[in-house]
Design an enzyme around this catalytic site. Structure first.
Site, PDB file in Angstrom:
ATOM      1  N   SER A 142      73.394  71.103  57.445  1.00 24.17           N
ATOM      2  CA  SER A 142      74.671  71.792  57.212  1.00 24.17           C
ATOM      3  C   SER A 142      75.205  71.314  55.962  1.00 24.17           C
ATOM      4  O   SER A 142      74.548  70.342  55.451  1.00 24.17           O
ATOM      5  CB  SER A 142      75.611  71.312  58.279  1.00 24.17           C
ATOM      6  OG  SER A 142      77.108  71.827  57.865  1.00 24.17           O
ATOM      7  N   TYR A 155      79.925  65.459  64.475  1.00 24.01           N
ATOM      8  CA  TYR A 155      78.993  66.752  63.554  1.00 24.01           C
ATOM      9  C   TYR A 155      78.686  66.145  62.051  1.00 24.01           C
ATOM     10  O   TYR A 155      77.398  66.165  61.844  1.00 24.01           O
ATOM     11  CB  TYR A 155      79.866  67.603  63.363  1.00 24.01           C
ATOM     12  CG  TYR A 155      78.973  69.167  63.004  1.00 24.01           C
ATOM     13  CD1 TYR A 155      78.389  69.923  64.173  1.00 24.01           C
ATOM     14  CD2 TYR A 155      79.152  69.521  61.717  1.00 24.01           C
ATOM     15  CE1 TYR A 155      77.813  71.160  63.444  1.00 24.01           C
ATOM     16  CE2 TYR A 155      78.463  70.496  61.191  1.00 24.01           C
ATOM     17  CZ  TYR A 155      77.686  71.329  62.195  1.00 24.01           C
ATOM     18  OH  TYR A 155      77.138  72.484  61.833  1.00 24.01           O
TER      19      TYR A 155
HETATM   20  P1  NAD Z   1      75.605  79.284  67.754  1.00 20.93           P
HETATM   21  O1  NAD Z   1      76.619  78.609  68.851  1.00 20.93           O
HETATM   22  O2  NAD Z   1      75.716  80.731  67.829  1.00 20.93           O
HETATM   23  O3  NAD Z   1      73.987  78.721  68.616  1.00 20.93           O
HETATM   24  C1  NAD Z   1      73.746  77.608  68.965  1.00 20.93           C
HETATM   25  C2  NAD Z   1      72.521  77.761  69.678  1.00 20.93           C
HETATM   26  O4  NAD Z   1      72.076  76.483  70.431  1.00 20.93           O
HETATM   27  C3  NAD Z   1      72.507  78.742  71.112  1.00 20.93           C
HETATM   28  O5  NAD Z   1      71.441  79.335  71.174  1.00 20.93           O
HETATM   29  C4  NAD Z   1      72.794  77.758  72.121  1.00 20.93           C
HETATM   30  O6  NAD Z   1      72.389  78.276  73.427  1.00 20.93           O
HETATM   31  C5  NAD Z   1      72.010  76.671  71.673  1.00 20.93           C
HETATM   32  N1  NAD Z   1      72.156  75.276  72.326  1.00 20.93           N
HETATM   33  C6  NAD Z   1      73.611  74.710  72.327  1.00 20.93           C
HETATM   34  N2  NAD Z   1      73.459  73.576  73.126  1.00 20.93           N
HETATM   35  C7  NAD Z   1      72.193  73.529  73.477  1.00 20.93           C
HETATM   36  C8  NAD Z   1      71.440  72.608  74.258  1.00 20.93           C
HETATM   37  N3  NAD Z   1      72.023  71.416  74.735  1.00 20.93           N
HETATM   38  N4  NAD Z   1      70.124  72.941  74.582  1.00 20.93           N
HETATM   39  C9  NAD Z   1      69.382  73.994  74.079  1.00 20.93           C
HETATM   40  N5  NAD Z   1      70.112  74.665  73.212  1.00 20.93           N
HETATM   41  C10 NAD Z   1      71.496  74.664  72.932  1.00 20.93           C
HETATM   42  O7  NAD Z   1      75.652  78.321  66.700  1.00 20.93           O
HETATM   43  P2  NAD Z   1      75.068  78.558  65.139  1.00 20.93           P
HETATM   44  O8  NAD Z   1      76.353  78.635  64.281  1.00 20.93           O
HETATM   45  O9  NAD Z   1      74.214  79.714  65.103  1.00 20.93           O
HETATM   46  O10 NAD Z   1      74.433  77.057  64.933  1.00 20.93           O
HETATM   47  C11 NAD Z   1      73.043  76.854  64.854  1.00 20.93           C
HETATM   48  C12 NAD Z   1      72.898  75.711  63.771  1.00 20.93           C
HETATM   49  O11 NAD Z   1      73.352  75.831  62.480  1.00 20.93           O
HETATM   50  C13 NAD Z   1      73.446  74.482  64.300  1.00 20.93           C
HETATM   51  O12 NAD Z   1      72.938  73.576  64.188  1.00 20.93           O
HETATM   52  C14 NAD Z   1      74.798  74.520  63.483  1.00 20.93           C
HETATM   53  O13 NAD Z   1      75.067  73.005  63.364  1.00 20.93           O
HETATM   54  C15 NAD Z   1      74.269  74.883  62.198  1.00 20.93           C
HETATM   55  N6  NAD Z   1      75.169  75.330  61.237  1.00 20.93           N
HETATM   56  C16 NAD Z   1      75.764  76.374  61.500  1.00 20.93           C
HETATM   57  C17 NAD Z   1      76.719  76.652  60.318  1.00 20.93           C
HETATM   58  C18 NAD Z   1      77.805  77.895  60.612  1.00 20.93           C
HETATM   59  O14 NAD Z   1      78.669  77.854  60.045  1.00 20.93           O
HETATM   60  N7  NAD Z   1      77.562  78.743  61.747  1.00 20.93           N
HETATM   61  C19 NAD Z   1      76.754  76.298  59.131  1.00 20.93           C
HETATM   62  C20 NAD Z   1      75.974  75.042  59.200  1.00 20.93           C
HETATM   63  C21 NAD Z   1      74.853  74.705  59.884  1.00 20.93           C
END
Ligand code: NAD
Length: 260
Positions: A142, A155
């Site tokens: 991130s 985080y």
């Molecule tokens: P999201 O909430 O849409 O998806 C998260 C996914 O992780 C889902 O499929 C959920 O079921 C799964 N998950 C959660 N806990 C779990 C567990 N204990 N075991 C197995 N699966 C689990 O989130 P997102 O925004 O798509 O985030 C995905 C990644 O991208 C994360 O690592 C997040 O930190 C990173 N990220 C997101 C952003 C953003 O702005 N959305 C920015 C930078 C990084």
């Protein structure tokens, strides 16, 4: 481009992970998807990926906070698909609070799911990758892997940890045709961010539109969310021959956030 390769994408039932799964499958890559959700919705995603891209798709319900589940997930991929050539560590959760109010169980859960799961999955996948002389590991970190924001102690600590882990794995495996890189996105519109916007609108008694503008305005100068498929495209690039020499790289995609 990735025909015959097999990939695990953790946390791929939603958001960025699901988009990464589609982008890899569009290149002919077979998939083991993972994450939480209703059985019917997951069955639909699996069927949709198979039908749209003509690849093999399996599902693992492994809980990324449980090391034993992660070992079983990697073994399942090697057994049912034949190998784990590509590993995308994407699963992640968020919780925000000032450190003095930060619940210890939330700290433990975020460190387990956002950081330690990548350690466990890489540890389990590397022996097979070494044996086959090929591996592509992509960790979804991130912007918070490089800079901090208030109220995100767990985080930010976890994502900085992912960046460090990426560099160590890259160095250890550089001679083995196994690359390990991290992607650091800025804001991407997914359920994880939607919740932060809704919480903010409620706490500050403002509209969702105002909360969205404030969220972007504070950090991301292009005032636009990244699209999940932008991250998927970057993962595909990192698995391509053009990225053979890229390892230990920390790639940012932040709409100017990290230029400041
Ligand atoms: P999201 O909430 O849409 O998806 C998260 C996914 O992780 C889902 O499929 C959920 O079921 C799964 N998950 C959660 N806990 C779990 C567990 N204990 N075991 C197995 N699966 C689990 O989130 P997102 O925004 O798509 O985030 C995905 C990644 O991208 C994360 O690592 C997040 O930190 C990173 N990220 C997101 C952003 C953003 O702005 N959305 C920015 C930078 C990084």
């Amino acid at each position: 481009m990735l025909k015959g390769k097999n990939a695990i994408v953790t946390g791929s039932t939603s958001g960025i992970g699901l988009a990464i799964a589609h982008c890899l499958a569009a290149q002919g890559c077979n998939l083991l998807i993972n994450g939480f959700g209703e059985k019917a919705a997951i069955d639909k995603e699996v069927a949709g990926l198979k039908q749209k891209h003509g690849v093999n798709v399996d599902y693992s319900p492994a809980d990324m906070s449980k090391p034993a589940d992660i070992e079983v997930m990697v073994a399942q991929c090697e057994k049912t698909l034949g190998s784990c050539d590509i590993l995308v560590n994407n699963a992640g959760i968020q919780f925000t609070a000032p450190i003095e109010n930060f619940p210890t169980e939330k700290w433990d859960a975020i460190i387990a799911i956002n950081l330690s799961s990548a350690f466990h999955s890489i540890k389990a996948a590397i022996p097979g990758m070494k044996k086959r002389g090929y591996g592509r590991i992509v960790n979804i970190a991130s912007a918070h892997g490089l800079v901090a924001s208030k109220e995100k102690a767990a985080y930010v600590a976890a994502k900085h940890g992912v960046v460090g882990l990426t560099k160590v794995v890259a160095l250890e495996n550089a001679p083995s045709n196994i690359t390990c890189n991290a992607i650091c996105p800025g804001w991407v519109y997914t359920p994880l961010v939607q919740k932060q916007i809704e919480d903010r609108a409620k706490n500050e008694n403002i509209s969702v539109k105002e909360a969205t503008d404030k969220l972007l305005g504070e950090k991301q100068p292009n005032m636009k969310f990244n699209k999940p498929e932008n991250i998927g495209g970057m993962v595909v690039f990192l698995c391509s021959d053009d990225a053979d020499a890229m390892t230990g790289e920390i790639l940012t995609m932040s709409g100017g956030w990290l230029a400041q």
